[in-house]
Design an enzyme around this catalytic site. Structure first.
Site, mmCIF file in Angstrom:
data_model
loop_
_atom_site.group_PDB
_atom_site.id
_atom_site.type_symbol
_atom_site.label_atom_id
_atom_site.label_comp_id
_atom_site.label_asym_id
_atom_site.label_seq_id
_atom_site.Cartn_x
_atom_site.Cartn_y
_atom_site.Cartn_z
ATOM 1 N N ASP A 61 0.847 -1.196 0.000
ATOM 2 C CA ASP A 61 0.000 0.000 0.000
ATOM 3 C C ASP A 61 0.883 1.246 0.000
ATOM 4 O O ASP A 61 2.082 1.164 0.262
ATOM 5 C CB ASP A 61 -0.947 0.020 1.223
ATOM 6 C CG ASP A 61 -0.224 -0.281 2.509
ATOM 7 O OD1 ASP A 61 0.966 0.091 2.632
ATOM 8 O OD2 ASP A 61 -0.827 -0.873 3.417
ATOM 9 N N ASP A 63 1.335 5.312 1.252
ATOM 10 C CA ASP A 63 0.894 6.360 2.161
ATOM 11 C C ASP A 63 1.512 7.675 1.755
ATOM 12 O O ASP A 63 2.665 7.726 1.337
ATOM 13 C CB ASP A 63 1.323 6.025 3.600
ATOM 14 C CG ASP A 63 0.632 4.766 4.089
ATOM 15 O OD1 ASP A 63 -0.601 4.753 4.148
ATOM 16 O OD2 ASP A 63 1.341 3.780 4.368
ATOM 17 N N ASP A 139 7.798 4.639 13.638
ATOM 18 C CA ASP A 139 8.319 3.590 14.508
ATOM 19 C C ASP A 139 9.798 3.276 14.280
ATOM 20 O O ASP A 139 10.644 3.540 15.129
ATOM 21 C CB ASP A 139 7.436 2.319 14.449
ATOM 22 C CG ASP A 139 7.083 1.865 13.036
ATOM 23 O OD1 ASP A 139 7.609 2.458 12.066
ATOM 24 O OD2 ASP A 139 6.300 0.916 12.900
HETATM 25 P P1 ATP Z 1 3.308 -2.737 5.444
HETATM 26 O O1 ATP Z 1 4.241 -3.306 4.456
HETATM 27 O O2 ATP Z 1 2.741 -3.739 6.352
HETATM 28 O O3 ATP Z 1 2.252 -1.841 4.838
HETATM 29 P P2 ATP Z 1 4.175 -0.283 6.653
HETATM 30 O O4 ATP Z 1 5.430 0.101 7.384
HETATM 31 O O5 ATP Z 1 3.889 0.455 5.399
HETATM 32 O O6 ATP Z 1 4.240 -1.840 6.394
HETATM 33 P P3 ATP Z 1 1.664 0.728 7.517
HETATM 34 O O7 ATP Z 1 0.760 0.200 8.565
HETATM 35 O O8 ATP Z 1 1.208 0.789 6.119
HETATM 36 O O9 ATP Z 1 2.981 -0.143 7.649
HETATM 37 O O10 ATP Z 1 2.111 2.167 8.007
HETATM 38 C C1 ATP Z 1 2.732 3.137 7.168
HETATM 39 C C2 ATP Z 1 3.772 3.910 7.947
HETATM 40 O O11 ATP Z 1 3.179 4.551 9.066
HETATM 41 C C3 ATP Z 1 4.887 3.068 8.560
HETATM 42 O O12 ATP Z 1 5.886 2.751 7.639
HETATM 43 C C4 ATP Z 1 5.375 3.953 9.670
HETATM 44 O O13 ATP Z 1 6.167 5.004 9.197
HETATM 45 C C5 ATP Z 1 4.072 4.556 10.173
HETATM 46 N N1 ATP Z 1 3.500 3.719 11.242
HETATM 47 C C6 ATP Z 1 2.588 2.732 11.103
HETATM 48 N N2 ATP Z 1 2.282 2.195 12.275
HETATM 49 C C7 ATP Z 1 2.997 2.854 13.202
HETATM 50 C C8 ATP Z 1 3.095 2.784 14.617
HETATM 51 N N3 ATP Z 1 2.408 1.885 15.295
HETATM 52 N N4 ATP Z 1 3.948 3.645 15.227
HETATM 53 C C9 ATP Z 1 4.652 4.565 14.524
HETATM 54 N N5 ATP Z 1 4.601 4.686 13.206
HETATM 55 C C10 ATP Z 1 3.776 3.851 12.540
HETATM 56 MG MG MG Z 2 2.166 0.239 4.267
#
Ligand code: ATP
Ligand code: MG
Length: 419
Positions: A61, A63, A139
């Site tokens: 996905d 963001d 994070d």
């Molecule tokens: P995935 O591949 O599972 O999508 P992701 O790192 O992109 O991994 P997302 O849940 O899509 O995870 O979140 C997007 C971004 O938002 C993360 O990369 C991080 O920067 C931030 N983020 C998400 N969850 C947290 C959290 N619990 N605490 C701090 N930052 C977060």
């Molecule tokens: Mg993501």
């Protein structure tokens, strides 16, 4: 990170030094960024999608992070909506799909609109800030990089690129325990990224985890459902399960499963067979149903409960629904299984004994049951785990392949006598 008094300066990685393939970036995300930038705002791709692009992987996905406030984002995009309380973000839609657009958050823990529980968990966090502050709130360092679609540069405020090169997951900030306390789901995220991306968690980042796993019990069960699915549907479910098990998290998240696995290697084989099959389905682009893996994890706890009903003289039909519902609802107090999935789970379970009867009219009808496929797959895994004889599964495999005539023979079809 630079000194506290100075604004951190990002390392800018020009396109000549990274291998981001912009063809992998979803067009909708690109359009959103373009429109925000044209309206005079800052807007970047951020987080996991930048990490994955740098790794040459197709992100799951995308963001977008911006200095536009939620209402300003909504003014620009007709099909958008503000969601969330803990973090207000905007979903910008294109048909049924949406991109999450979030406003830069401040790193200031004294923020007016931030609320924490006694455990230090942030339950509300809507203090807006600058990109530098936003980077610090994320994070792990590998998740805090921004991609500028205009200059094609990666902006790295926290040393994420070096960590990515060194295959290290490192929590941002000095007080790592406090960062887990702010949001204990970060524990699951660290373990998932380790399993999914094959990275190593930095020593200081891994150290506090064992003493903090109990904090996950404080997380809303619906959020834990989303996180559990991310573990099981990551394409690396086996590794994720092994990793959460190593940290004692199966006990915290699935206490009934944990109990039933003790001295039951067959149940363990069933669980791993299901996780392997989920991984291979995902690899082959086949659909996966969240109900399936939960049906597997709760299978033995369900059977145990069913046995109690049967011992108390309750009929199978009545006992099966009750035992099913009670098992699922007990699990839901930790990880909330939405109703549509809990019904599917109970149906898969209820079909199991019916699949053992291989004669009569009703047998053929089972092939049309909306849950037949899942129940059949479930049965095959039970066979694989040694719970059932192989012939049970082979019979159902065959009846799906043969002609209608053959099917009738297989169930020793007896036409109803005319009165
Ligand atoms: P995935 O591949 O599972 O999508 P992701 O790192 O992109 O991994 P997302 O849940 O899509 O995870 O979140 C997007 C971004 O938002 C993360 O990369 C991080 O920067 C931030 N983020 C998400 N969850 C947290 C959290 N619990 N605490 C701090 N930052 C977060
Ligand atoms: Mg993501």
């Amino acid at each position: 990170m630079n000194s506290d008094t100075q604004k951190p300066v990002p390392t800018r990685i020009p396109s000549s030094e990274h291998k981001i393939n912009e063809d992998l970036i979803c067009a909708h995300a690109q359009q959103i960024i373009k429109k925000l930038v044209e309206a005079g705002f800052q807007a970047y791709l951020v987080g996991g999608c930048v990490r994955d692009l740098l790794l040459g992987k197709e992100p799951k996905d995308f963001d977008v992070a911006t200095n536009a406030h939620p209402n300003e984002i909504c003014e620009l995009f007709k099909k958008s909506r503000i969601i969330g309380r803990r973090f207000q973000i905007v979903h910008v839609y294109q048909q049924r799909n949406f991109i999450e657009v979030s406003t830069f958050r401040a790193s200031n823990s004294q923020g007016e609109d931030e609320t924490t529980t006694n455990n230090g968990r942030i339950v509300r966090d809507n203090t807006f800030g600058t990109i530098e502050e936003d980077a610090e709130r994320r994070d792990f360092t590998i998740n805090s990089m921004y991609y500028d679609m205009t200059s094609h540069e990666v902006l790295d405020f926290c040393g994420g690129l070096d960590d990515l090169k060194n295959q290290t997951i490192r929590m941002i900030g000095d007080d790592i325990e406090a960062r887990y306390r702010e949001d204990p789901v970060r524990i699951l995220r660290a373990l998932r990224f380790q399993a999914k991306l094959g990275l190593k968690i930095d020593d200081a980042t891994v150290k506090p985890i064992p003493s903090l796993i109990h904090l996950l019990a404080d997380i809303p069960p619906s959020r834990l459902f989303d996180e559990a699915l991310k573990l099981f549907h990551s394409g690396h479910a086996v590794k994720c399960f092994q990793t959460i098990e190593k940290f004692g998290l199966v006990r915290v998240l699935f206490p009934m499963t944990d109990e039933a696995r003790k001295n039951n290697s067959q149940f363990d084989s069933l669980i791993y067979a299901a996780l392997e099959s989920t991984d291979s389905r995902i690899k082959n682009g086949k659909p996966v149903n969240p109900a399936f893996v939960f049906a597997i994890l709760l299978w033995q706890p369900y059977l145990k409960r069913l046995e109690q009903y049967n011992n108390n003289g309750v009929s199978y039909a009545e006992g099966a629904w009750d035992a099913g519902r009670t098992t699922v609802s007990k699990q839901s107090s930790i990880i909330n299984i939405p109703r549509r999935f809990s019904i599917a789970i109970c149906e898969i379970w209820k079909l199991q004994p019916r699949l053992l009867k291989k004669h009569g009219y009703k047998t053929l009808k089972l092939l049309e049951h909306p849950r037949f496929r899942a129940a059949y797959d479930f049965m095959c895994l039970r066979t694989q785990a040694g719970e059932l004889d192989e012939s049970e599964c082979l019979w159902w495999t065959k009846i799906q392949e043969v002609s209608a005539e053959e099917q009738k023979k297989m169930i020793s079809f007896k036409p109803k006598r005319k009165k």
